[in-house]
Design a protein around this motif. Structure first.
Motif, PDB file in Angstrom:
ATOM      1  N   GLN A 193       0.863  -1.177   0.000  1.00  0.00           N
ATOM      2  CA  GLN A 193       0.000   0.000   0.000  1.00  0.00           C
ATOM      3  C   GLN A 193       0.905   1.236   0.000  1.00  0.00           C
ATOM      4  N   PRO A 194       1.343   1.667  -1.187  1.00  0.00           N
ATOM      5  CA  PRO A 194       2.368   2.711  -1.271  1.00  0.00           C
ATOM      6  C   PRO A 194       1.878   4.113  -0.943  1.00  0.00           C
ATOM      7  N   PHE A 195       0.560   4.326  -0.894  1.00  0.00           N
ATOM      8  CA  PHE A 195       0.035   5.678  -0.686  1.00  0.00           C
ATOM      9  C   PHE A 195      -0.800   5.740   0.586  1.00  0.00           C
ATOM     10  N   GLY A 196      -0.178   5.331   1.700  1.00  0.00           N
ATOM     11  CA  GLY A 196      -0.881   5.336   2.979  1.00  0.00           C
ATOM     12  C   GLY A 196      -0.996   6.703   3.608  1.00  0.00           C
ATOM     13  N   SER A 245      -9.787  -2.232 -17.175  1.00  0.00           N
ATOM     14  CA  SER A 245     -10.378  -3.225 -18.075  1.00  0.00           C
ATOM     15  C   SER A 245     -10.377  -4.623 -17.479  1.00  0.00           C
ATOM     16  N   ALA A 246      -9.524  -4.867 -16.465  1.00  0.00           N
ATOM     17  CA  ALA A 246      -9.485  -6.169 -15.800  1.00  0.00           C
ATOM     18  C   ALA A 246     -10.329  -6.193 -14.535  1.00  0.00           C
ATOM     19  N   GLY A 247     -11.055  -5.101 -14.265  1.00  0.00           N
ATOM     20  CA  GLY A 247     -11.910  -5.034 -13.089  1.00  0.00           C
ATOM     21  C   GLY A 247     -11.176  -4.677 -11.817  1.00  0.00           C
ATOM     22  N   ILE A 248      -9.929  -4.192 -11.924  1.00  0.00           N
ATOM     23  CA  ILE A 248      -9.131  -3.827 -10.756  1.00  0.00           C
ATOM     24  C   ILE A 248      -9.311  -2.344 -10.471  1.00  0.00           C
ATOM     25  N   SER A 249      -9.502  -2.000  -9.202  1.00  0.00           N
ATOM     26  CA  SER A 249      -9.665  -0.602  -8.815  1.00  0.00           C
ATOM     27  C   SER A 249      -8.303   0.090  -8.819  1.00  0.00           C
ATOM     28  N   ARG A 250      -8.192   1.182  -9.558  1.00  0.00           N
ATOM     29  CA  ARG A 250      -6.931   1.921  -9.694  1.00  0.00           C
ATOM     30  C   ARG A 250      -7.201   3.424  -9.641  1.00  0.00           C
ATOM     31  N   PRO A 251      -6.159   4.220  -9.329  1.00  0.00           N
ATOM     32  CA  PRO A 251      -6.301   5.667  -9.477  1.00  0.00           C
ATOM     33  C   PRO A 251      -6.538   6.031 -10.938  1.00  0.00           C
ATOM     34  N   ALA A 252      -7.275   7.096 -11.175  1.00  0.00           N
ATOM     35  CA  ALA A 252      -7.517   7.533 -12.545  1.00  0.00           C
ATOM     36  C   ALA A 252      -6.211   7.836 -13.257  1.00  0.00           C
ATOM     37  N   VAL A 253      -5.212   8.387 -12.533  1.00  0.00           N
ATOM     38  CA  VAL A 253      -3.888   8.636 -13.089  1.00  0.00           C
ATOM     39  C   VAL A 253      -2.846   8.116 -12.107  1.00  0.00           C
ATOM     40  N   SER A 254      -2.004   7.210 -12.573  1.00  0.00           N
ATOM     41  CA  SER A 254      -0.868   6.728 -11.783  1.00  0.00           C
ATOM     42  C   SER A 254       0.403   7.053 -12.542  1.00  0.00           C
ATOM     43  N   ILE A 255       1.372   7.653 -11.843  1.00  0.00           N
ATOM     44  CA  ILE A 255       2.664   7.979 -12.454  1.00  0.00           C
ATOM     45  C   ILE A 255       3.746   7.220 -11.700  1.00  0.00           C
ATOM     46  N   ASP A 283      -9.222   7.322  -0.404  1.00  0.00           N
ATOM     47  CA  ASP A 283      -9.395   5.983  -0.974  1.00  0.00           C
ATOM     48  C   ASP A 283      -8.058   5.321  -1.304  1.00  0.00           C
ATOM     49  N   LEU A 284      -7.003   6.118  -1.451  1.00  0.00           N
ATOM     50  CA  LEU A 284      -5.689   5.551  -1.759  1.00  0.00           C
ATOM     51  C   LEU A 284      -5.117   4.743  -0.599  1.00  0.00           C
ATOM     52  N   ALA A 285      -5.637   4.952   0.599  1.00  0.00           N
ATOM     53  CA  ALA A 285      -5.120   4.224   1.761  1.00  0.00           C
ATOM     54  C   ALA A 285      -5.316   2.721   1.614  1.00  0.00           C
ATOM     55  N   ASP A 286      -6.354   2.308   0.903  1.00  0.00           N
ATOM     56  CA  ASP A 286      -6.649   0.885   0.721  1.00  0.00           C
ATOM     57  C   ASP A 286      -6.180   0.358  -0.630  1.00  0.00           C
ATOM     58  N   TYR A 287      -5.514   1.192  -1.415  1.00  0.00           N
ATOM     59  CA  TYR A 287      -5.065   0.780  -2.742  1.00  0.00           C
ATOM     60  C   TYR A 287      -3.831  -0.096  -2.625  1.00  0.00           C
ATOM     61  N   GLU A 288      -3.905  -1.323  -3.168  1.00  0.00           N
ATOM     62  CA  GLU A 288      -2.800  -2.275  -3.082  1.00  0.00           C
ATOM     63  C   GLU A 288      -2.188  -2.508  -4.452  1.00  0.00           C
ATOM     64  N   VAL A 289      -0.848  -2.592  -4.463  1.00  0.00           N
ATOM     65  CA  VAL A 289      -0.098  -2.822  -5.691  1.00  0.00           C
ATOM     66  C   VAL A 289       0.844  -3.983  -5.454  1.00  0.00           C
ATOM     67  N   SER A 290       1.000  -4.834  -6.462  1.00  0.00           N
ATOM     68  CA  SER A 290       1.924  -5.958  -6.359  1.00  0.00           C
ATOM     69  C   SER A 290       3.350  -5.442  -6.324  1.00  0.00           C
ATOM     70  N   GLY A 291       4.113  -5.898  -5.341  1.00  0.00           N
ATOM     71  CA  GLY A 291       5.472  -5.407  -5.157  1.00  0.00           C
ATOM     72  C   GLY A 291       6.515  -6.240  -5.851  1.00  0.00           C
ATOM     73  N   GLY A 292       7.213  -5.668  -6.798  1.00  0.00           N
ATOM     74  CA  GLY A 292       8.407  -6.267  -7.362  1.00  0.00           C
ATOM     75  C   GLY A 292       8.220  -7.415  -8.319  1.00  0.00           C
ATOM     76  N   GLY A 293       7.044  -8.009  -8.360  1.00  0.00           N
ATOM     77  CA  GLY A 293       6.851  -9.143  -9.251  1.00  0.00           C
ATOM     78  C   GLY A 293       7.456 -10.431  -8.760  1.00  0.00           C
TER      79      GLY A 293
END
Length: 471
Positions: free
Chosen positions: A150-153, A374-384, A446-456
């Motif tokens: 959760q990179p944006f806590g 498109s895969a049904g995953i919740s994401r920020p409208a813009v991620s950089i 809402d970014l507090a609960d946003y999860e991203v896969s780390g490092g692969g």
């Protein structure tokens, strides 16, 4: 008796011959139907065997991949015998899993190709001696399970210092690995946890005494224990692939110029050896409003040089889900607004510096900052995502101007400079952050609960992003 001519015998013989022909025709048709049914059953059994092998690959906790120089199209066309011949030296990796009368009838083969890792599964029924039915090959793209982060806590997570100058305003909390430095008269952040010290003028501290007393610093025993690059985007994997290459390997990425030409939009841009420039049109062809992506679809584009906006371009509008890889600097300027259509998402991957002197606009009155891709995953409208690592005094991310910018920015190797009078809505993670002027950063909760896969990489079973008989 003298009047009888044997007509009854002829008629009976004719009827018997006709009945015999009808019977033989029916028998032949029944034999054909039996063979067709048998072939269909065999083909379905072969297909089921292939699916058994694919399912076992999905359930396997550890797959032993080996390298292959084949293309995916070539692999899908290989027969059962050709697969065995091609990979006979890797029998231990073939993972036979179905056996009938001593005959292996299904197989899955884990392979690492240039664009990622795959499992090819195939099934057969019968043998060359007694006839054989083969399934088409089933293709599964392998995605290693990785720990979710959760990179944006918080509004800002800075691995070093956070400096607030002028009247810069933060709505939300901040986390700093080193110091929080107040220089000017900014409103205090909602919360602060810093590994070093909170440095501010006495008069400012007296003015905001109650808020400051609730802040945590190194003197209070707070320790910054987070990994600055929690997603591991600055690291190459065991195959020397960068994070962006790993992300792109799971996508159908094409050159931006190629895609625009295929859409009949060559007048959108100009490029040379160093720069890809959205110009807003050429000659009598107006493109002051230019579009990227297609509504309801995912589009992945690559630009292997600096990307700039200039000329007549006023609006760059994103439709659908757009993954844009820029192997160079990204400069959104020239009074260009980046607009994200309703339901659209932009994932921007930049290896160089990012300059946002103009802003982005979202239809927040009708839709939230977090959206379904498109895969049904919740994401920020813009991620950089920026892999730029600070090597000079100029910040890797610069946000200026007077427009509002909506984005979740992840730049663990860069310093970020936010100035001007605009606002950043979203979240920010960086090495060092300086906010000055009258700008603002407002955290999207809402970014507090946003999860991203780390490092692969990571433990746990694999997952697969594609199950298909077609490319």
């Amino acid at each position: 008796m003298k009047q009888q001519q044997g007509a009854a015998l002829v008629i009976v013989m004719a009827l018997l011959a006709g009945a015999l022909m009808l019977g033989m025709s029916g028998m032949q048709s029944a034999l054909i139907d039996e063979r067709l049914a048998g072939n269909y059953r065999a083909s379905m059994q072969a297909r089921m065997n292939a699916e058994i092998a694919a399912a076992e690959a999905v359930d396997e906790n550890s797959l032993a991949f080996f390298n292959s120089t084949h293309s995916l199209s070539d692999l899908l066309e290989l027969s059962w015998d050709e697969l065995n011949e091609q990979f006979s030296a890797n029998q231990s990796a073939l993972n036979f899993s179905c056996e009938r009368d001593g005959q292996f009838e299904c197989i899955y083969i884990p392979l690492t190709l240039d664009d990622g890792s795959y499992v090819i599964a195939k099934g057969i029924v019968g043998s060359t001696q007694r006839g054989r039915a083969e399934s088409k090959a089933i293709l599964l793209r392998y995605v290693a399970d990785a720990e979710m982060q959760q990179p944006f806590g918080s509004a800002i997570t800075s691995c070093q210092d956070i400096t607030l100058r002028g009247s810069a305003r933060i709505v939300g909390g901040v986390i700093a690995g080193n110091n929080l430095i107040i220089d000017g008269n900014p409103p205090p952040p909602d919360s602060a946890s810093v590994g070093g010290n909170i440095v501010y003028p006495d008069w400012w501290g007296n003015q905001h005494q109650q808020r400051v007393e609730n802040y945590q610093s190194g003197d209070d025993g707070y320790r910054f224990s987070e990994s600055c690059d929690s997603l591991g985007i600055l690291d190459d994997d065991e195959n020397d692939r960068s994070y962006f290459e790993r992300v792109a390997s799971a996508l159908n990425v094409v050159g931006a110029g190629q895609w625009l030409q295929e859409q009949g939009l060559k007048h959108y841009y100009q490029e040379n050896n160093n720069t890809f420039n959205f110009t807003g049109g050429s000659g009598s062809q107006d493109a002051s409003t230019s579009y990227l992506g297609v509504t309801g679809r995912e589009t992945s584009l690559n630009i292997d040089k600096d990307l700039k906006t200039s000329g007549r371009l006023q609006r760059l509008v994103v439709d659908g889900t757009v993954n844009l890889f820029v192997d160079g600097d990204f400069d959104l300027g020239g009074n260009t607004s980046l607009e994200i259509s309703e339901g659209a998402i932009l994932n921007l991957y930049v290896s160089g510096k990012v300059t946002l002197s103009a802003g982005s606009e979202l239809a927040l009155n009708s839709e939230s900052f977090m959206r379904q891709d498109s895969a049904g995953i919740s994401r920020p409208a813009v991620s950089i995502y920026s892999t730029y690592q600070q090597i000079d005094s100029r910040s890797g991310i610069t946000i200026g101007g007077s427009n509002d910018t909506y984005a979740a920015i992840y730049a663990p190797g860069s310093n970020v400079d936010i100035g001007g009078s605009g606002a950043l809505y979203g979240g920010l993670r960086a090495q060092k952050v300086v906010m000055s002027g009258a700008g603002a950063l407002e955290y999207v909760a809402d970014l507090a609960d946003y999860e991203v896969s780390g490092g692969g990489t990571g433990g746990g079973p694999p997952s697969f992003s594609k199950w298909t008989e077609e490319l």
